[in-house]
Enzyme design. Structure first.
Site, PDB file in Angstrom:
ATOM      1  N   HIS A 285     -27.083  34.772 -25.927  1.00  0.00           N
ATOM      2  CA  HIS A 285     -27.201  33.467 -26.601  1.00  0.00           C
ATOM      3  C   HIS A 285     -26.008  33.350 -27.558  1.00  0.00           C
ATOM      4  CE1 HIS A 285     -29.019  29.942 -28.155  1.00  0.00           C
ATOM      5  NE2 HIS A 285     -30.058  30.427 -28.799  1.00  0.00           N
ATOM      6  N   HIS A 324     -24.804  29.218 -17.565  1.00  0.00           N
ATOM      7  CA  HIS A 324     -25.746  28.587 -18.484  1.00  0.00           C
ATOM      8  C   HIS A 324     -27.016  28.263 -17.720  1.00  0.00           C
ATOM      9  CE1 HIS A 324     -27.288  25.969 -21.635  1.00  0.00           C
ATOM     10  NE2 HIS A 324     -26.408  26.553 -22.418  1.00  0.00           N
ATOM     11  N   ASP A 380     -19.291  29.210 -25.651  1.00  0.00           N
ATOM     12  CA  ASP A 380     -18.812  30.429 -26.308  1.00  0.00           C
ATOM     13  C   ASP A 380     -17.495  30.957 -25.750  1.00  0.00           C
ATOM     14  OD1 ASP A 380     -20.884  30.784 -28.177  1.00  0.00           O
ATOM     15  OD2 ASP A 380     -22.217  31.367 -26.552  1.00  0.00           O
TER      16      ASP A 380
HETATM   17  N1  CMC Z   1     -21.278  36.606 -15.093  1.00  0.00           N
HETATM   18  C1  CMC Z   1     -21.546  36.969 -13.827  1.00  0.00           C
HETATM   19  N2  CMC Z   1     -22.604  36.526 -13.124  1.00  0.00           N
HETATM   20  C2  CMC Z   1     -23.427  35.686 -13.732  1.00  0.00           C
HETATM   21  C3  CMC Z   1     -23.209  35.237 -15.051  1.00  0.00           C
HETATM   22  C4  CMC Z   1     -22.083  35.734 -15.745  1.00  0.00           C
HETATM   23  N3  CMC Z   1     -21.824  35.341 -16.994  1.00  0.00           N
HETATM   24  N4  CMC Z   1     -24.188  34.377 -15.418  1.00  0.00           N
HETATM   25  C5  CMC Z   1     -25.004  34.288 -14.356  1.00  0.00           C
HETATM   26  N5  CMC Z   1     -24.548  35.071 -13.344  1.00  0.00           N
HETATM   27  C6  CMC Z   1     -25.120  35.206 -11.999  1.00  0.00           C
HETATM   28  C7  CMC Z   1     -26.403  36.018 -12.046  1.00  0.00           C
HETATM   29  O1  CMC Z   1     -26.145  37.396 -11.853  1.00  0.00           O
HETATM   30  C8  CMC Z   1     -27.175  35.412 -10.907  1.00  0.00           C
HETATM   31  O2  CMC Z   1     -26.617  35.906  -9.703  1.00  0.00           O
HETATM   32  P1  CMC Z   1     -27.584  36.190  -8.434  1.00  0.00           P
HETATM   33  O3  CMC Z   1     -28.097  34.836  -8.037  1.00  0.00           O
HETATM   34  O4  CMC Z   1     -26.690  36.817  -7.437  1.00  0.00           O
HETATM   35  O5  CMC Z   1     -28.668  37.095  -8.935  1.00  0.00           O
HETATM   36  C9  CMC Z   1     -26.819  33.926 -10.981  1.00  0.00           C
HETATM   37  O6  CMC Z   1     -25.519  33.886 -11.586  1.00  0.00           O
HETATM   38  C10 CMC Z   1     -27.803  33.097 -11.786  1.00  0.00           C
HETATM   39  O7  CMC Z   1     -27.856  33.623 -13.103  1.00  0.00           O
HETATM   40  P2  CMC Z   1     -29.169  33.808 -13.962  1.00  0.00           P
HETATM   41  O8  CMC Z   1     -29.088  35.114 -14.699  1.00  0.00           O
HETATM   42  O9  CMC Z   1     -30.393  33.567 -13.126  1.00  0.00           O
HETATM   43  O10 CMC Z   1     -29.025  32.612 -14.969  1.00  0.00           O
HETATM   44  P3  CMC Z   1     -29.854  32.386 -16.279  1.00  0.00           P
HETATM   45  O11 CMC Z   1     -30.055  30.927 -16.385  1.00  0.00           O
HETATM   46  O12 CMC Z   1     -31.070  33.234 -16.342  1.00  0.00           O
HETATM   47  O13 CMC Z   1     -28.867  32.913 -17.437  1.00  0.00           O
HETATM   48  C11 CMC Z   1     -27.172  33.003 -19.037  1.00  0.00           C
HETATM   49  C12 CMC Z   1     -28.058  32.094 -18.190  1.00  0.00           C
HETATM   50  C13 CMC Z   1     -26.394  32.149 -20.047  1.00  0.00           C
HETATM   51  C14 CMC Z   1     -28.065  33.978 -19.845  1.00  0.00           C
HETATM   52  C15 CMC Z   1     -26.201  33.798 -18.124  1.00  0.00           C
HETATM   53  O14 CMC Z   1     -25.391  32.897 -17.417  1.00  0.00           O
HETATM   54  C16 CMC Z   1     -25.349  34.790 -18.904  1.00  0.00           C
HETATM   55  O15 CMC Z   1     -25.814  35.900 -19.179  1.00  0.00           O
HETATM   56  N6  CMC Z   1     -24.083  34.384 -19.301  1.00  0.00           N
HETATM   57  C17 CMC Z   1     -23.240  35.266 -20.097  1.00  0.00           C
HETATM   58  C18 CMC Z   1     -23.678  35.187 -21.543  1.00  0.00           C
HETATM   59  C19 CMC Z   1     -23.246  33.906 -22.179  1.00  0.00           C
HETATM   60  O16 CMC Z   1     -22.112  33.465 -22.057  1.00  0.00           O
HETATM   61  N7  CMC Z   1     -24.193  33.302 -22.940  1.00  0.00           N
HETATM   62  C20 CMC Z   1     -23.925  32.084 -23.710  1.00  0.00           C
HETATM   63  C21 CMC Z   1     -24.684  30.914 -23.191  1.00  0.00           C
HETATM   64  S1  CMC Z   1     -24.117  29.364 -23.909  1.00  0.00           S
HETATM   65  C22 CMC Z   1     -24.459  29.480 -25.586  1.00  0.00           C
HETATM   66  C23 CMC Z   1     -25.906  29.318 -25.874  1.00  0.00           C
HETATM   67  O17 CMC Z   1     -26.392  28.189 -25.905  1.00  0.00           O
HETATM   68  O18 CMC Z   1     -26.556  30.347 -26.063  1.00  0.00           O
END
Ligand code: CMC
Length: 446
Positions: A285, A324, A380
Site C-alpha cells: 500500500h 493496482h 507510487d
Molecule cells: N509485479 C509483478 N506482478 C504483479 C504485480 C507487480 N507489481 N502486481 C500484480 N502482479 C501480478 C500478480 O502476480 C498476478 O499474476 P498471476 O495472475 O499470474 O497470478 C496478477 O498480476 C494479478 O495481481 P494480484 O496480486 O491478483 O492483484 P491485486 O489486486 O491483489 O494486488 C497490488 C494489487 C497493488 C497489491 C499489486 O499489484 C502489487 O503488489 N503491486 C506492487 C505494490 C505496489 O506498487 N503497491 C502500491 C499500490 S498503489 C498505492 C496505494 O493506493 O496503495
C-alpha cells in the site's frame, strides 16, 4: 457497468431488459428458486441467507477473501473508474483539482462535499493552522524512540497517543467534537511527521509557523535550521501541495477500510487513524513508494533493467509501483506526478534514478506479462524520485502519503458513522478446523 457507478443503460441494453430488477437463483441441491432484488448492479449478501437445504441450515453466505467483489458501503466521496483511469473527489476530476486547487481546499471538499466559499476556506484554513502545535509531552514521548526508528512507526504511535490528550474525542456522535478533532488531526499530522524526521537526525524540533501555507509550514518544520524565518521554495511548496491533493483519498483502499473497520467499534478518531496509518505502512500500500526507490537503487543501471524484469516475470520479485486492484489502466495520479517530477527536477536537478525508472516503464508497458495482466505504473512509481530529489530520506516516503490521506480517512470514518446501515464490522468465516475433540492429558500426547 463500472462497479459503483449508476450509469444510464445503452438503448440495446434497455430494450433487452425485463421489467424486473432482480436475480433468480436456483439451488440445484433442492431445486428451489429464489428471487433476489438488484440495486445498482448489486445484490445484498444477506438476501442469500434465505437459501437453505433445510430449516436448520444457517443459510448461504458469499465467500470473498480480500473483498475482491464486495461493496462495503454506499459512498459519495470518491469515484474511480479503474478501466478508463478516472479519479474524482466529490465529482471533481483529479486533474482539475491538481491544476487549480490547494490541499486544504481539497480536504474541505472531501470532508464537506462541496468546494468552500472564500469565507469558508478562510475559516477552515484558520482552524487547521491554529491546531498545528502538539502538546510538549509528545516531544518527550518521541524522544523515547531509538535514533533509527522508522518514522512510520513513530507516526503510528504518536497519532494513537493523541487520543490520550483529547479524551472528549470519544464523543464521536457529537458533530462539534468531530469537527474539532478534524482540525486537530489535519493540523497536527505534519507536525508529528516533521518531529519524527528531526528526531531521526538528532536535530531540535522546529515549531509550526502559522504565517506559512500547509505545505510551506511542513517544509519549515522539516528543514528550518538557523534562519529566523524559513522561506519555502515556491516551486517545491506547490509540488508538495499537488502531491498532497493526489493522495487525499482513494475510496475503499486497505487503509480506508482499516479506518472504517476500526471506527465501526466506536473508538475515538485518533485510534482509528493510527490503525489506518498502520495499514498504509505496508509495502503493498503506502509503503510501496519506499520500496520503489530501493528497487531502482537495486537495479542500479539502465543495462540491468531487462534482467530485473526477467526476475519479476519468473516470480522472484514484484515490480514495485506497478499494478493496482482497481486501475487496469494508467493510474491518473501517476500521469500528473510524472509531470510534477519534471518541475521539481528543474529546481533540484535531475534525479539520476529517473532514467532507470523510465526504462522500467518502457519495457514493462510493451511486455506481454505486464500487458496481459494490465499492470501499469501506479501513484507510487514516480513519487519516490520526487521526494528523494526534495531531500527526504526513503523512510519518510510513506509518511508523506499518510499526511494528506488523513482528510480522506476522516471523511470515510464520518460517512461510516452517520450511515444508518453500518454496524460493527464483523465478517463471517468458513470454519475449516477440527470438529469437537476431547482434551488429551499431557502424558497421553504423541
Ligand atoms: N509485479 C509483478 N506482478 C504483479 C504485480 C507487480 N507489481 N502486481 C500484480 N502482479 C501480478 C500478480 O502476480 C498476478 O499474476 P498471476 O495472475 O499470474 O497470478 C496478477 O498480476 C494479478 O495481481 P494480484 O496480486 O491478483 O492483484 P491485486 O489486486 O491483489 O494486488 C497490488 C494489487 C497493488 C497489491 C499489486 O499489484 C502489487 O503488489 N503491486 C506492487 C505494490 C505496489 O506498487 N503497491 C502500491 C499500490 S498503489 C498505492 C496505494 O493506493 O496503495
Amino acid at each position: 457497468m463500472n462497479p459503483g457507478k449508476v450509469e444510464t443503460q445503452s438503448a440495446t441494453q434497455e430494450a433487452n431488459r425485463t421489467s424486473r430488477d432482480s436475480l433468480t437463483i436456483t439451488d440445484n441441491r433442492t431445486g428451489k428458486s429464489y428471487e433476489v432484488p438488484i440495486t445498482d448492479d448489486t445484490i445484498r449478501a444477506l438476501d442469500l441467507r434465505q437459501i437453505k437445504v433445510n430449516a436448520g441450515d444457517f443459510g448461504m453466505m458469499s465467500y470473498d477473501p480480500a473483498f475482491n467483489n464486495t461493496a462495503l458501503c454506499r459512498s459519495k466521496i470518491t469515484f474511480i473508474d479503474g478501466d478508463v483511469g478516472i479519479l474524482r473527489y466529490r465529482g471533481y476530476p483529479i486533474e482539475e483539482l491538481a491544476e487549480h486547487s490547494t490541499y486544504l481546499e481539497t480536504a474541505y471538499l472531501i470532508l464537506r462535499g462541496e468546494l468552500p466559499t472564500k469565507k469558508q476556506l478562510d475559516e477552515w484554513t484558520y482552524h487547521v493552522t491554529h491546531h498545528t502545535f502538539v502538546h510538549e509531552s509528545i516531544k518527550k514521548f518521541l524522544d523515547g524512540f531509538h535514533y533509527d526508528a522508522h518514522p512510520m512507526g513513530m507516526l503510528i504511535s504518536s497519532v494513537a497517543a493523541l487520543s490520550t490528550f483529547y479524551p472528549e474525542a470519544r464523543d464521536i456522535f457529537n458533530a462539534e467534537s468531530r469537527q474539532k478533532q478534524t482540525w486537530r488531526l489535519i493540523g497536527k499530522m505534519p507536525t508529528l511527521a516533521a518531529f519524527a524526521y528531526r528526531h531521526s537526525l538528532g536535530m531540535p524540533y522546529a515549531y509550526p509557523d502559522n504565517d506559512l501555507t500547509y505545505p510551506g509550514n511542513f517544509l519549515n518544520m522539516l528543514f528550518k535550521t538557523t534562519e529566523l524565518k524559513y522561506k519555502p521554495n515556491p516551486a517545491l511548496e506547490r509540488a508538495l501541495d499537488v502531491l498532497f491533493i493526489l493522495h487525499a483519498d482513494h475510496e475503499q483502499n486497505c487503509s480506508a477500510n482499516a479506518m472504517r473497520c476500526v471506527g465501526s467499534s466506536h473508538p475515538d478518531v485518533y485510534s482509528a487513524t493510527a490503525a489506518a496509518t498502520a495499514a498504509l505502512y505496508g509495502p503493498l500500500h503506502g509503503g510501496a513508494n519506499e520500496e520503489v526507490l530501493r528497487m531502482l537503487l537495486d537495479i542500479g543501471t539502465i543495462a540491468n533493467v531487462p534482467a530485473y524484469i526477467k526476475r519479476v516475470k519468473a516470480g522472484e520479485k514484484k515490480l514495485m509501483g506497478f499494478g493496482h486492484r482497481i486501475y487496469k489502466n494508467y493510474d491518473p495520479r501517476a500521469r500528473i506526478i510524472k509531470r510534477i517530477s519534471a518541475e521539481v527536477f528543474d529546481v533540484m536537478g535531475r534525479n539520476p534514478l529517473l532514467d532507470i525508472a523510465l526504462e522500467v516503464e518502457r519495457i514493462a508497458l510493451e511486455d506481454e506479462y505486464f500487458v496481459s495482466r494490465k499492470l501499469y505504473p501506479n501513484v507510487d512509481f514516480y513519487t519516490g524520485l520526487i521526494y528523494q530529489s526534495m531531500g527526504f530520506p526513503v523512510t519518510m516516503f510513506p509518511v508523506l502519503f499518510a499526511i494528506p490521506r488523513t482528510s480522506g480517512w476522516i471523511a470515510q470514518w464520518e460517512e461510516m458513522l452517520l450511515d444508518n446501515e453500518q454496524k460493527i464490522a464483523r465478517p463471517r468465516q468458513i470454519y475449516t478446523g477440527y470438529d469437537t475433540r476431547t482434551y488429551v492429558p499431557m502424558e497421553k500426547r504423541a
